[in-house]
Design an enzyme around this catalytic site. Structure first.
Site, PDB file in Angstrom:
ATOM      1  N   HIS A  67      44.333  -5.361 -11.232  1.00  0.00           N
ATOM      2  CA  HIS A  67      42.943  -6.246 -11.501  1.00  0.00           C
ATOM      3  C   HIS A  67      42.876  -7.362 -10.789  1.00  0.00           C
ATOM      4  CE1 HIS A  67      41.150  -4.208 -15.377  1.00  0.00           C
ATOM      5  NE2 HIS A  67      41.836  -3.270 -14.565  1.00  0.00           N
ATOM      6  N   ASP A 242      50.214   9.879 -20.342  1.00  0.00           N
ATOM      7  CA  ASP A 242      51.061  10.877 -20.234  1.00  0.00           C
ATOM      8  C   ASP A 242      51.784  10.943 -21.514  1.00  0.00           C
ATOM      9  OD1 ASP A 242      53.290  12.680 -19.716  1.00  0.00           O
ATOM     10  OD2 ASP A 242      54.449  11.155 -18.494  1.00  0.00           O
TER      11      ASP A 242
END
Length: 322
Positions: A67, A242
């Site tokens: 970011h 995940d």
């Protein structure tokens, strides 16, 4: 100037660590060797300490770096607090109540100011912290890459630019365009896309239909709907991208995509493009290939629009301009 050669993955992994030149554009691999020789040790110690207290912080530091670099370059602007001069990027929609890890960077900066005052930039600290977070993650550890250093810190922030970060709501074409605008390419999209934020859109209101995404794996859908019911309070619930190897840096993410188990809209979109679908297939089979390409993409991202030389400054407090 390109600083990598990725035609031969196994040779590359060796050369990336041991044979990389000492200079890359305006950044240098030995930049702090004489001025702050314990830099890597200090960063690694504090990142590891933070990970021992919170395993999520590794992914948070990686996303914080992403970011930062995608808004006016890797200049540490995401770390700045809002002042009377500008509104910080922390208030932007993709960041607010989402990005984290600021306290870890503060701790590292404090330690470095004692060891080598006014020497190491916050931008370099964040870049190194992201590398360490990947390398130290899990029992088997993730890939390691040599980080060129010498970034300077920006003196302003841009909330409007932060509001234009690549988003999991964007179609793949828009995400790719934002990557290309930063000097990256489609392969980098396939490698780094997992750094984006998550959303409930696929679970309850896919395409505004009021129903779940029909392509999402049924068992995964049921588990996620139980974890994140369709109510406002679910915004603070956490679901791993995940679910198989949550605390390991590996290539399971790509195997999940092949099974229609990608959590984000942008994740599963990789399977709708021939080029990225081919990469997903290769990464699902060859973890070392994924490690190599991840290291290459991270190093490339870390060089986006960097300030060097006399540009910018070296902040003594990462939250405020000197």
């Amino acid at each position: 100037m390109e600083c990598t050669n990725n035609k031969h993955p196994f040779v590359f992994l060796f050369s990336l660590v041991f044979l990389t030149p000492l200079v890359c554009s305006q950044l240098y691999y030995n930049f702090y060797d004489s001025t702050c020789p314990n830099l890597t040790r200090i960063v690694r110690y504090n990142v590891l300490s933070a990970m021992n207290n919170d395993t999520r912080i590794a992914a948070s530091l990686l996303r914080l770096h992403f970011h930062d670099c995608f808004v006016n370059g890797c200049d540490g602007s995401v770390l700045l607090d809002t002042t009377s001069t500008f509104t910080g990027e922390k208030n932007a929609l993709p960041n607010k109540n989402s990005v984290r890890g600021f306290e870890v960077i503060d701790t590292i900066k404090s330690a470095l100011e004692k060891a080598c005052p006014a020497t190491v930039s916050c931008a370099d600290i964040l870049t190194l912290a992201a590398r360490e977070a990947v390398f130290l993650f899990g029992k088997s550890k993730g890939p390691f890459w040599v980080v060129p250093l010498g970034r300077r810190d920006g003196t302003t922030a841009s909330e409007s630019e932060a509001n234009n970060l690549p988003s999991p709501f964007d179609p793949l074409e828009n995400i790719t365009a934002k990557f290309v605008a930063k000097g990256l390419e489609l392969k980098d999209v396939a490698v780094l896309l997992g750094l984006l934020a998550s959303s409930l859109a696929r679970l309850f209101n896919f395409g505004g239909s009021g129903k779940s995404d029909p392509t999402l794996d049924g068992s995964l859908l049921q588990n996620l709907q139980n974890l994140c019911p369709n109510q406002a309070s679910s915004d603070t619930n956490l679901a791993p991208l995940d679910p198989v190897t949550t605390n390991t840096f590996d290539n399971i993410y790509y195997r999940n995509l092949l099974n229609n188990s990608g959590l984000l809209l942008s994740d599963q979109a990789l399977m709708g493009d021939n080029t990225t679908a081919s990469l997903v297939n290769m990464y699902s089979k060859w973890p070392l290939l994924f490690f190599r390409d991840f290291a290459v993409s991270m190093e490339k991202m870390g060089r986006i629009s960097v300030l060097t030389g006399q540009q910018g400054q070296v902040r003594t407090n990462c939250r405020f301009v000197n």
